[in-house]
Design a protein around this motif. Structure first.
Motif, PDB file in Angstrom:
ATOM      1  N   SER A  57      24.298  13.202  55.336  1.00 25.72           N
ATOM      2  CA  SER A  57      23.619  12.477  56.405  1.00 25.72           C
ATOM      3  C   SER A  57      24.301  11.141  56.668  1.00 25.72           C
ATOM      4  O   SER A  57      24.705  10.443  55.734  1.00 25.72           O
ATOM      5  CB  SER A  57      22.156  12.228  56.019  1.00 25.72           C
ATOM      6  OG  SER A  57      21.552  11.332  56.931  1.00 25.72           O
ATOM      7  N   ILE A  64      14.941  15.950  59.745  1.00 24.49           N
ATOM      8  CA  ILE A  64      15.937  16.965  60.112  1.00 24.49           C
ATOM      9  C   ILE A  64      15.310  17.897  61.138  1.00 24.49           C
ATOM     10  O   ILE A  64      14.379  18.646  60.836  1.00 24.49           O
ATOM     11  CB  ILE A  64      16.399  17.753  58.876  1.00 24.49           C
ATOM     12  CG1 ILE A  64      17.033  16.820  57.847  1.00 24.49           C
ATOM     13  CG2 ILE A  64      17.391  18.847  59.279  1.00 24.49           C
ATOM     14  CD1 ILE A  64      17.400  17.510  56.538  1.00 24.49           C
ATOM     15  N   ILE A 151      19.281  14.909  63.592  1.00 31.28           N
ATOM     16  CA  ILE A 151      18.384  14.119  62.748  1.00 31.28           C
ATOM     17  C   ILE A 151      17.705  13.047  63.591  1.00 31.28           C
ATOM     18  O   ILE A 151      18.375  12.273  64.285  1.00 31.28           O
ATOM     19  CB  ILE A 151      19.161  13.470  61.583  1.00 31.28           C
ATOM     20  CG1 ILE A 151      19.736  14.558  60.655  1.00 31.28           C
ATOM     21  CG2 ILE A 151      18.259  12.514  60.784  1.00 31.28           C
ATOM     22  CD1 ILE A 151      20.611  14.030  59.542  1.00 31.28           C
TER      23      ILE A 151
END
Length: 790
Positions: A57, A64, A151
């Motif tokens: 990430s 997510i 995300i």
């Protein structure tokens, strides 16, 4: 045989003078390592192996919403792309913390139950969310870049004090205010009463900065799976194969015997490589799914994100004294930064270990510790050289210097006034442990002597003439080593004349092979050169708690001594048969079994050979081999006194350490050369944290010290020559009388370097600067002090 054994006995005695306990024997492995012949995990390859790259990430906190894999899967050479859902389906267990820590209300530590790959939420920059395996490393890297992450960013928090406030971003629904552990120790009513009656109270707010481990060898793993036996094998750098096998088997949810861990040479760890990591689970999964070995190698840039960090506390420290400067009570309160997940022993250094080491070598009748360990959107925390011990000693030594200045008492006098005296030992410290040995005043006096402390004023004048500020600090420390645990001491006499010593600690730079061989050689008289240390195969090393907490020589030392006694017992029975004598008449000394009152004897190595070569009657041992697990060894208390002397250029803020001295009590020293090396390394790491190292994040949780371009490490020019002395007082809690030395350098150097800099800056009235004392921070403090004075 008689003449031969006489000669052997003499040779053994001479060898012990050269290789016995206390001798500065060179490390067995140096020739191999210096010539570049060491074998580290990345040097191992298996036929048909593939390569893994982890997708991480770039957000510190977020939901997510989706992970696009199609493009990555279609790329050349790609063998598979997997996410957390795939690993969840495999039924793996979560990463947890096994410490039985409880909050002040009696509730247990709240677990984060980390999964190998995040599925619903990312919690720090670098959080792994997917991984790719391909035929080549380049193909795997290309495919990893093609994975599409959707995300939704969430607010992030990186400061533990801010994270614990109402309204702060919450990392977990089940952990209110992000506080996983509200640690408390001590009788607050008594402590508060002592503070209320005190003639003087010193208070300090101290930040113990977050540091990166930056081991020479990055983390790496090579995984394989045998379908026929349903057995996993992982070649990986660790601090102990037995404990790591147990943890890995727990995560895989398979019996221990279905996992094999292999560890070869290890290029440093300092606590960081002693836990299981997500990447290892990923490549084990892929090896089973693909039916071929899979390798993963970290890079330096991702190491800053994925490897556990150290220290990271915000502490309010207090010391109560009477009118003469005698300590009445001490308090610590504040916050420890756990990072985003809790694994390994992470909360321990931030809470329990800090409290156990806080009272140090001083008579401190009462003590209280209140530390909240808090989750933040940062890289996870772990043990780092000392793991709470350097932190605690730093707080105490900073308090003492400050209290001395505030009360107008000489800093040395204040320390002498509060030392635990030899006639008070064994001493029940307010930290809850009992010191079994030590002579802290004598260590202190010797440190003053070898540092030429009495002539400091002259050197300060010379520095002033050169336009430099000069400061000095004298600081004592004491460490409570790792808690008791059993240890393996297995001895095998091979047919080729070598002696295998198998133990569950593991060398990752300490040089275990030499001191362990010295101990075994002294106990049994076996040739030093014949001893072969085995530590790195969990199929052979069935028991052991690994290397950590300065426990190796005490734990393995006790195991060797215990195993040697068993060898001698077997040897007497076998020698009685060989010499045609009664077992009761057999004596053992200097490596030989002798019929009492005669010159008839047999050397232990000759006896082992004869047992290999021939058959013996029933009841007579057919080998001298033993498989022994020792009882837990109590914690030991290495201690010492360090003296640091610095010069500062007031125009630039540059600090130079110009003199450094240390006197230490490590109990019985097995090999002084290795002990000095361990001390030097620890001091350098302390210097690094004191003057330059600091992991930092911006407000959004993005790391801004993510490479060696912006994270400073000490270099040779930053390190002074060191004068080292010893004042050993053997421990009474283990058969060798040893105390451990691996982390002591950090415990002594943090406080002395910082206090020396502040002593030099006291000319400007500067009383405190938090680490690291970089040129910019020192220069700015001088400018601010000048502005106030104007």
């Amino acid at each position: 045989m008689q003449e031969h054994t006489k000669s052997s006995t003499l040779e053994n005695a001479i060898a012990l003078q050269k290789y016995g306990v206390g001798q500065p024997v060179r490390r067995k492995e140096d020739d191999t390592l210096v010539r570049g012949k060491g074998r580290y995990t990345d040097d191992f390859n298996l036929p048909g192996q593939a390569y893994a790259v982890v997708v991480r990430s770039t957000h510190a906190h977020g939901m997510i919403r989706g992970i696009g894999l199609d493009a990555a899967k279609a790329m050349p050479g790609v063998l598979g792309v997997w996410t957390g859902k795939d690993l969840d389906a495999a039924g793996y267990g979560p990463f947890t913390c096994g410490l039985p820590l409880k909050s002040r209300d009696g509730s247990p530590l709240l677990q984060t139950n980390r999964q190998p790959l995040a599925t619903d939420k990312v919690r720090f920059v670098g959080d792994p969310v997917a991984f790719v395996v391909a035929e080549t490393l380049a193909q795997a890297r290309d495919a990893a870049e093609a994975v599409e992450l959707d995300i939704e960013p969430l607010p992030a928090v990186t400061d533990p004090e801010e994270a614990a406030k109402p309204g702060a971003p919450q990392l977990y629904d089940h952990i209110p205010n992000n506080v996983a552990l509200d640690y408390h120790y001590g009788d607050m009513d008594k402590v508060n009463a002592a503070f209320a009656s005190a003639a003087h109270v010193t208070r300090l707010d101290i930040e113990n900065t977050r540091v990166a481990v930056v081991s020479m060898e990055p983390r790496v793993g090579l995984a394989s799976y045998d379908k026929k036996t349903e057995r996993y094998t992982l070649q990986v750098p660790t601090q102990g194969v037995a404990g790591n096998r147990a943890n890995l088997a727990k995560n895989l949810k398979v019996p221990n015997e279905k996992v094999r861990i292999l560890t070869a040479n290890v290029g440093g760890s300092f606590g960081m490589k002693n836990i299981n990591y997500p990447e290892y689970m990923c490549i084990l999964y892929a090896a089973k799914a693909l039916g071929r070995p899979v390798k993963w190698l970290d890079e330096r840039s991702t190491s800053f994100l994925s490897d556990s960090h150290g220290r990271a506390q915000k502490i309010h420290a207090e010391l109560a004294l009477d009118a003469e400067g005698h300590f009445l009570a001490a308090k610590l309160s504040g916050y420890g930064n756990l990072g985003a997940y809790i694994t390994g022993v992470a909360p321990g250094p931030l809470s329990l270990n800090t409290g156990k080491n806080f009272s140090s070598v001083y008579r401190t009748p009462l003590m209280a510790v209140d530390i909240k360990t808090v989750l933040t959107n940062t890289t996870l925390m772990g043990a780092y050289r000392g793991a709470g011990r350097p932190e605690a000693n730093y707080y105490m030594e900073r308090l003492i210097d400050r209290a001395a200045d505030e009360m107008g008492i000489n800093r040395l006098t204040l320390r002498k006034r509060n030392f635990i005296k030899p006639n008070q030992i064994p001493f029940a410290a307010s930290s809850g442990v009992t010191y079994d040995s030590g002579d802290f005043q004598a260590v202190f006096n010797k440190a003053l002597e070898i540092s030429d402390h009495e002539n400091f004023a002259k050197r300060k004048k010379e520095s002033k003439k050169a336009g430099k500020l000069r400061g000095i600090a004298v600081g004592s420390y004491l460490e409570v080593t790792a808690p008791p645990s059993p240890e393996l001491g297995k001895i095998v006499f091979d047919a080729d004349g070598t002696v295998q010593l198998i133990t569950g600690t593991l060398d990752y730079g300490q040089g275990h092979a030499t001191p362990f061989a010295q101990v075994l050689s002294e106990q049994l008289g076996v040739p030093f050169e014949s001893v072969k240390l085995v530590q790195g195969d969990s199929d052979i090393v069935h028991t052991g708690n690994g290397t950590g907490g300065s426990r190796s020589i005490t734990a393995t030392g006790q195991a060797i001594v215990g195993a040697a006694k068993l060898v001698i017992e077997k040897g007497k029975r076998a020698a009685a048969h060989m010499l045609e004598a009664s077992e009761a008449d057999i004596e053992f000394a200097d490596g030989s079994f002798t019929i009492a009152g005669t010159d008839r004897s047999i050397d232990i190595m000759e006896l082992a050979k004869k047992l290999h070569d021939g058959k013996v009657p029933e009841g007579v041992p057919d080998t001298l081999d033993v498989d022994h697990t020792s009882e837990p060894v109590a914690s030991a208390f290495p201690n010492g006194c360090h003296v640091a002397e610095v010069e500062i250029d007031p125009d630039t803020g540059v600090v130079q350490i110009v003199r450094y001295s240390a006197v230490n009590d490590f109990g019985t020293v097995i090999n002084p050369m290795l002990v000095a090396g361990q001390l030097h390394g620890g001091v350098v790491q302390g210097i690094g944290q004191a003057l330059m190292e600091h992991i930092r994040y911006d407000e959004s949780g993005q790391p801004i010290t993510g490479s060696l371009m912006d994270y400073a490490l000490p270099r040779a020019e930053d390190v002074p020559n060191m004068t080292v002395g010893d004042h050993p007082v053997p421990a009474t809690t283990n058969p060798l009388g040893s105390k451990g030395c691996g982390e002591a350098g950090c415990a002594g150097s943090l406080s002395t370097v910082v206090n020396a800099v502040l002593d030099a800056l006291s000319d400007y009235g500067i009383k405190h600067i938090d680490m690291p004392l970089t040129p910019e921070r020192v220069w700015r403090a001088i400018q601010e002090a000048k502005a106030k004075a104007a």
